[in-house]
Design an enzyme around this catalytic site. Sequence first.
Site, mmCIF file in Angstrom:
data_model
loop_
_atom_site.group_PDB
_atom_site.id
_atom_site.type_symbol
_atom_site.label_atom_id
_atom_site.label_comp_id
_atom_site.label_asym_id
_atom_site.label_seq_id
_atom_site.Cartn_x
_atom_site.Cartn_y
_atom_site.Cartn_z
ATOM 1 N N ASN A 9 0.868 -1.183 0.000
ATOM 2 C CA ASN A 9 0.000 0.000 0.000
ATOM 3 C C ASN A 9 0.903 1.230 0.000
ATOM 4 O O ASN A 9 1.519 1.548 1.015
ATOM 5 C CB ASN A 9 -0.885 -0.044 1.259
ATOM 6 C CG ASN A 9 -1.709 1.215 1.439
ATOM 7 O OD1 ASN A 9 -1.773 2.069 0.552
ATOM 8 N ND2 ASN A 9 -2.336 1.344 2.601
ATOM 9 N N TRP A 10 1.002 1.878 -1.143
ATOM 10 C CA TRP A 10 1.946 3.010 -1.277
ATOM 11 C C TRP A 10 1.398 4.287 -0.657
ATOM 12 O O TRP A 10 2.095 5.297 -0.610
ATOM 13 C CB TRP A 10 2.307 3.226 -2.748
ATOM 14 C CG TRP A 10 3.049 2.063 -3.362
ATOM 15 C CD1 TRP A 10 3.443 0.905 -2.727
ATOM 16 C CD2 TRP A 10 3.496 1.936 -4.721
ATOM 17 N NE1 TRP A 10 4.105 0.081 -3.611
ATOM 18 C CE2 TRP A 10 4.147 0.678 -4.840
ATOM 19 C CE3 TRP A 10 3.406 2.757 -5.844
ATOM 20 C CZ2 TRP A 10 4.710 0.245 -6.036
ATOM 21 C CZ3 TRP A 10 3.968 2.310 -7.046
ATOM 22 C CH2 TRP A 10 4.612 1.066 -7.136
ATOM 23 N N LYS A 11 0.160 4.271 -0.250
ATOM 24 C CA LYS A 11 -0.469 5.444 0.384
ATOM 25 C C LYS A 11 -0.235 6.695 -0.477
ATOM 26 O O LYS A 11 -0.203 6.607 -1.700
ATOM 27 C CB LYS A 11 0.039 5.607 1.818
ATOM 28 C CG LYS A 11 -0.143 4.318 2.629
ATOM 29 C CD LYS A 11 0.053 4.482 4.103
ATOM 30 C CE LYS A 11 -0.178 3.141 4.799
ATOM 31 N NZ LYS A 11 -0.059 3.180 6.233
ATOM 32 N N HIS A 95 -9.489 0.967 5.050
ATOM 33 C CA HIS A 95 -8.197 1.125 5.729
ATOM 34 C C HIS A 95 -8.390 2.039 6.945
ATOM 35 O O HIS A 95 -9.191 2.976 6.901
ATOM 36 C CB HIS A 95 -7.168 1.719 4.758
ATOM 37 C CG HIS A 95 -5.788 1.690 5.331
ATOM 38 N ND1 HIS A 95 -5.339 2.648 6.205
ATOM 39 C CD2 HIS A 95 -4.768 0.800 5.183
ATOM 40 C CE1 HIS A 95 -4.098 2.351 6.563
ATOM 41 N NE2 HIS A 95 -3.727 1.234 5.952
ATOM 42 N N GLU A 97 -6.768 4.412 8.031
ATOM 43 C CA GLU A 97 -6.578 5.852 7.767
ATOM 44 C C GLU A 97 -7.826 6.449 7.125
ATOM 45 O O GLU A 97 -8.155 7.616 7.357
ATOM 46 C CB GLU A 97 -5.330 6.049 6.894
ATOM 47 C CG GLU A 97 -4.062 5.835 7.720
ATOM 48 C CD GLU A 97 -2.877 5.292 6.942
ATOM 49 O OE1 GLU A 97 -2.884 5.355 5.704
ATOM 50 O OE2 GLU A 97 -1.941 4.783 7.591
ATOM 51 N N GLU A 165 -5.323 -5.312 10.621
ATOM 52 C CA GLU A 165 -4.298 -4.294 10.838
ATOM 53 C C GLU A 165 -4.578 -3.560 12.150
ATOM 54 O O GLU A 165 -5.381 -2.623 12.185
ATOM 55 C CB GLU A 165 -4.317 -3.276 9.692
ATOM 56 C CG GLU A 165 -4.008 -3.877 8.344
ATOM 57 C CD GLU A 165 -3.438 -2.815 7.411
ATOM 58 O OE1 GLU A 165 -2.306 -2.989 6.968
ATOM 59 O OE2 GLU A 165 -4.123 -1.806 7.157
ATOM 60 N N SER A 211 3.472 -2.358 10.430
ATOM 61 C CA SER A 211 4.919 -2.386 10.678
ATOM 62 C C SER A 211 5.593 -3.692 10.261
ATOM 63 O O SER A 211 6.546 -4.152 10.902
ATOM 64 C CB SER A 211 5.218 -2.069 12.145
ATOM 65 O OG SER A 211 4.827 -0.741 12.446
ATOM 66 N N GLY A 232 2.841 -1.223 4.343
ATOM 67 C CA GLY A 232 2.880 0.205 4.028
ATOM 68 C C GLY A 232 4.310 0.650 3.791
ATOM 69 O O GLY A 232 4.866 0.500 2.697
ATOM 70 N N GLY A 233 4.937 1.180 4.838
ATOM 71 C CA GLY A 233 6.275 1.763 4.732
ATOM 72 C C GLY A 233 7.281 0.896 3.989
ATOM 73 O O GLY A 233 8.007 1.377 3.107
HETATM 74 P P1 PGA Z 1 2.877 0.087 7.718
HETATM 75 O O1 PGA Z 1 1.412 0.307 7.127
HETATM 76 O O2 PGA Z 1 3.417 -1.186 7.115
HETATM 77 O O3 PGA Z 1 3.657 1.293 7.325
HETATM 78 O O4 PGA Z 1 2.734 -0.047 9.205
HETATM 79 C C1 PGA Z 1 0.538 -0.766 6.935
HETATM 80 C C2 PGA Z 1 -0.739 -0.304 6.313
HETATM 81 O O5 PGA Z 1 -1.194 0.806 6.617
HETATM 82 O O6 PGA Z 1 -1.342 -1.020 5.502
#
Ligand code: PGA
Length: 252
Positions: A9-11, A95, A97, A165, A211, A232-233
Amino acid sequence: MREWIVAGNWKMHNNVAESIALAKAIREGLTAIKNGEVVIAPTFTALFSVGEIIKGSRISLAAQDMHYEDKGAFTGEISPAMLKDVGCIYVIIGHSERRKYFHEQDNDVNLKVKKALMIGLKPIVCVGETDEERVKGVTQSVVGRQLKEGLSGVEKIDNVVIAYEPVWAIGTGKVATPEQAQEVHFFIRGILKNLYGGSTADDIRVLYGGSVTKDNIGDLIAMKDIDGALVGGASLKVDSFLGIIKVISSKQ
Ligand code: PGA
């Protein structure tokens, strides 16, 4: 046997040129991997270009969100058909967010899941508790509610992927322990069994997110009910993303 998935997920990162470069590097790095499914979710503006780069490869394109209406006066929104038009196979829905910053409710998630399935997109439905909820001991009731309401009225879930998550683990470097994650994954599969029957639930992929790195994924994926990762990251750098994929693929 459930086939693993690693979804990046590149956000809100990477412009079009950066997205193309990352997608190319992932594609090249994946030539040695012969099992599993890899999904990448760039920003809307890069979907089309990235779709062109990964055509004919084992990588599937995903969007990070969508609207549940087909079309209309919804300024700023993107319809499910538009996502299909640019080659999306998957769409991330609910998600944390989206829930936190854009006030998405379980009902919105439900409308989106139903519409995605109707149009032939595979939803990756995100659930997870906050830190406060975990401390209060209500993790299962929160995740159970998100899951049941998110899937309400969904009769066939073969094309649904669930992502657990924990909100406290997203972007914090505070990954859930394999045992903590497995406990919730097992609980999720139990709910799916109640709703859809054992054999269907046994085929549904439940990903862990929060994470994830190449150093912690090995112990997580060793857990019985963890079928991959939503990243994500660590999906923003080719080495860390491929590193996660290599660990998972070598364990299956
Ligand atoms: P993260 O994000 O790996 O940076 O913790 C995960 C996600 O939001 O899907």
